[in-house]
Design a protein around this motif. Structure first.
Motif, PDB file in Angstrom:
ATOM      1  N   ALA A   1       0.810  -1.223   0.000  1.00 49.25           N
ATOM      2  CA  ALA A   1       0.000   0.000   0.000  1.00 49.25           C
ATOM      3  C   ALA A   1       0.842   1.271   0.000  1.00 49.25           C
ATOM      4  CB  ALA A   1      -0.936  -0.004   1.213  1.00 49.25           C
ATOM      5  N   ASN A   2       1.964   1.262   0.725  1.00 47.80           N
ATOM      6  CA  ASN A   2       2.710   2.517   0.913  1.00 47.80           C
ATOM      7  C   ASN A   2       3.914   2.655  -0.009  1.00 47.80           C
ATOM      8  OD1 ASN A   2       4.726   0.897   2.019  1.00 47.80           O
ATOM      9  ND2 ASN A   2       4.355   1.515   4.124  1.00 47.80           N
ATOM     10  N   ALA A   3       3.888   1.954  -1.140  1.00 45.73           N
ATOM     11  CA  ALA A   3       5.047   1.945  -2.040  1.00 45.73           C
ATOM     12  C   ALA A   3       5.137   3.178  -2.937  1.00 45.73           C
ATOM     13  CB  ALA A   3       5.025   0.691  -2.912  1.00 45.73           C
ATOM     14  N   GLY A   4       4.175   4.088  -2.852  1.00 41.44           N
ATOM     15  CA  GLY A   4       4.183   5.245  -3.731  1.00 41.44           C
ATOM     16  C   GLY A   4       5.421   6.118  -3.590  1.00 41.44           C
ATOM     17  N   GLY A   5       5.862   6.327  -2.358  1.00 42.43           N
ATOM     18  CA  GLY A   5       7.059   7.125  -2.137  1.00 42.43           C
ATOM     19  C   GLY A   5       8.293   6.464  -2.727  1.00 42.43           C
ATOM     20  N   LEU A   6       8.381   5.134  -2.576  1.00 41.20           N
ATOM     21  CA  LEU A   6       9.495   4.397  -3.164  1.00 41.20           C
ATOM     22  C   LEU A   6       9.479   4.545  -4.679  1.00 41.20           C
ATOM     23  CD1 LEU A   6      11.794   2.291  -3.197  1.00 41.20           C
ATOM     24  CD2 LEU A   6      10.032   0.520  -3.197  1.00 41.20           C
ATOM     25  N   MET A   7       8.299   4.446  -5.278  1.00 40.88           N
ATOM     26  CA  MET A   7       8.202   4.588  -6.732  1.00 40.88           C
ATOM     27  C   MET A   7       8.666   5.967  -7.178  1.00 40.88           C
ATOM     28  SD  MET A   7       4.567   2.729  -7.481  1.00 40.88           S
ATOM     29  CE  MET A   7       4.362   0.949  -7.287  1.00 40.88           C
TER      30      MET A   7
END
Length: 356
Positions: A292-298
């Protein structure tokens, strides 16, 4: 069965996939005490933020960095980016101990790893700090736009969580909209604040809690319809969104939660792996945090390859599809969503020969 003590034993407590490297960094002149943990470089250099936090002791800091770096391996693998998993922690209160000299000393330690670890922001660090670190090492991402970076990753992290929540809502209630659902957001920091705005725009009713009263007051000023509560984990909400520090899903809280869906931005939300089973037994759907929280990593991964911002945002929006697939696979296999997400990530990891 692993019986080692110290760092080796701790690594195996976290995962059967041992850490590749753990580095303890100390600089007497600035007071820096940091730990950098590289869990895996199978898919690429290990990327993960630097957490600046007043840990009770070195043991607590070590446990946190080991868990966080392991989570980054799985987050990157599940997100489809060609990066490994790492994390760093600086021991101390950032409001007191942080200085440009200390960050520079830390950057020099990062530099000694020769690119095996790339740092970014996390709790207690921000884009201004990353700009300072970037003056002393090229192995940093998440810097300000003025410094050639992509800026703060809070919005895209929140965007990913929002779409993950939509996928969870579709599974639980048959519709991907959060309209007329009550969402309890735990943590009104950068990501939590962004998420609240997105939820309100989608028609959700939002209540929020935070240990920082100033953060709550800021939310009240920007979003006066949001209700402030002392706790949301056990409140009568449809969705519980942990967006602060990890470990809030304990045996006690799993029994007290009234929500039918748990989805948030916090890392390592489960205090212990068996908590997922307790949630399943009560019919509560948990969207695994590292998906769910992978947006920052992307975002920061895109910064490294100078990707188009619109393309990165499209990838973040696709977290909806990934979460939907994982929830569907979990139901089809009769396993928890966490186990299904692990399988999803491990398929990528196992396709690469293990080597250092």
């Amino acid at each position: 069965m692993h019986t080692e003590t110290g760092v080796f034993g701790r690594s195996h407590e976290v995962s059967s996939r041992a850490h590749e490297q753990v580095v303890f960094c100390e600089d007497d002149r600035t007071g820096l005490k940091a730990i950098i943990a590289i869990h895996s470089t199978a898919l690429g250099p290990a990327l993960g933020g630097t957490r600046f936090y007043p840990y009770a002791d070195e043991s607590a800091a070590l446990q946190d960095v080991l868990r966080l770096s392991w989570g980054m391996t799985y987050k990157a693998a599940a997100a489809g980016v060609d990066l490994g998993g790492g994390k760093a922690v600086i021991i101390g209160d950032p409001a007191v101990a942080k200085s440009e000299e200390l960050l520079a000393a830390y950057a020099r330690f990062v530099n000694t790893l020769g690119g095996r670890y790339i740092t970014a922001g996390d709790v207690g660090t921000n884009t201004a700090d990353l700009d300072v670190i970037g003056k002393h090492t090229p192995f940093v991402t998440g810097r300000s736009i003025a410094a050639g970076g992509s800026g703060d990753s809070a919005r895209l992290t929140a965007l990913g969580v929002f779409h993950a929540m939509r996928a969870g809502a579709e599974s639980v209630w048959g519709t991907a909209s959060l309209a007329n659902r009550t969402v309890g957001v735990e943590g009104a920091g950068k990501v939590g604040s962004e998420l609240i705005g997105m939820l309100l725009a989608d028609g959700a009713e939002v209540c929020v809690t935070d240990v920082n009263d100033a953060a709550l007051q800021r939310i009240s000023q920007v979003h006066p319809t949001v209700r402030l509560l002392s706790t949301v984990a056990a409140a009568p909400v449809d969705v519980y969104a942990p967006c602060a520090l990890g470990g809030t899903l304990t045996a006690a809280s799993a029994e007290a939660i009234e929500a039918k869906l748990v989805c948030g931005a916090a890392n390592n939300q489960l205090a212990t792996p068996d908590i997922e089973h307790a949630l399943n037994e009560r019919g509560i759907t948990w969207v695994p945090d590292f998906v769910a929280n992978a947006g920052g990593l992307m975002q920061v991964a895109g910064e490294l390859r100078t990707a188009d911002p619109a393309a990165i945002e499209a990838d973040v929006t696709a977290i909806y599809d990934r979460c939907r697939d994982i929830i569907t696979a979990a139901k089809a296999s009769g396993i928890g969503t966490g186990a299904a997400a692990n399988r999803f990530a491990e398929r990528r990891l196992d396709a690469i020969p293990r080597s250092i």
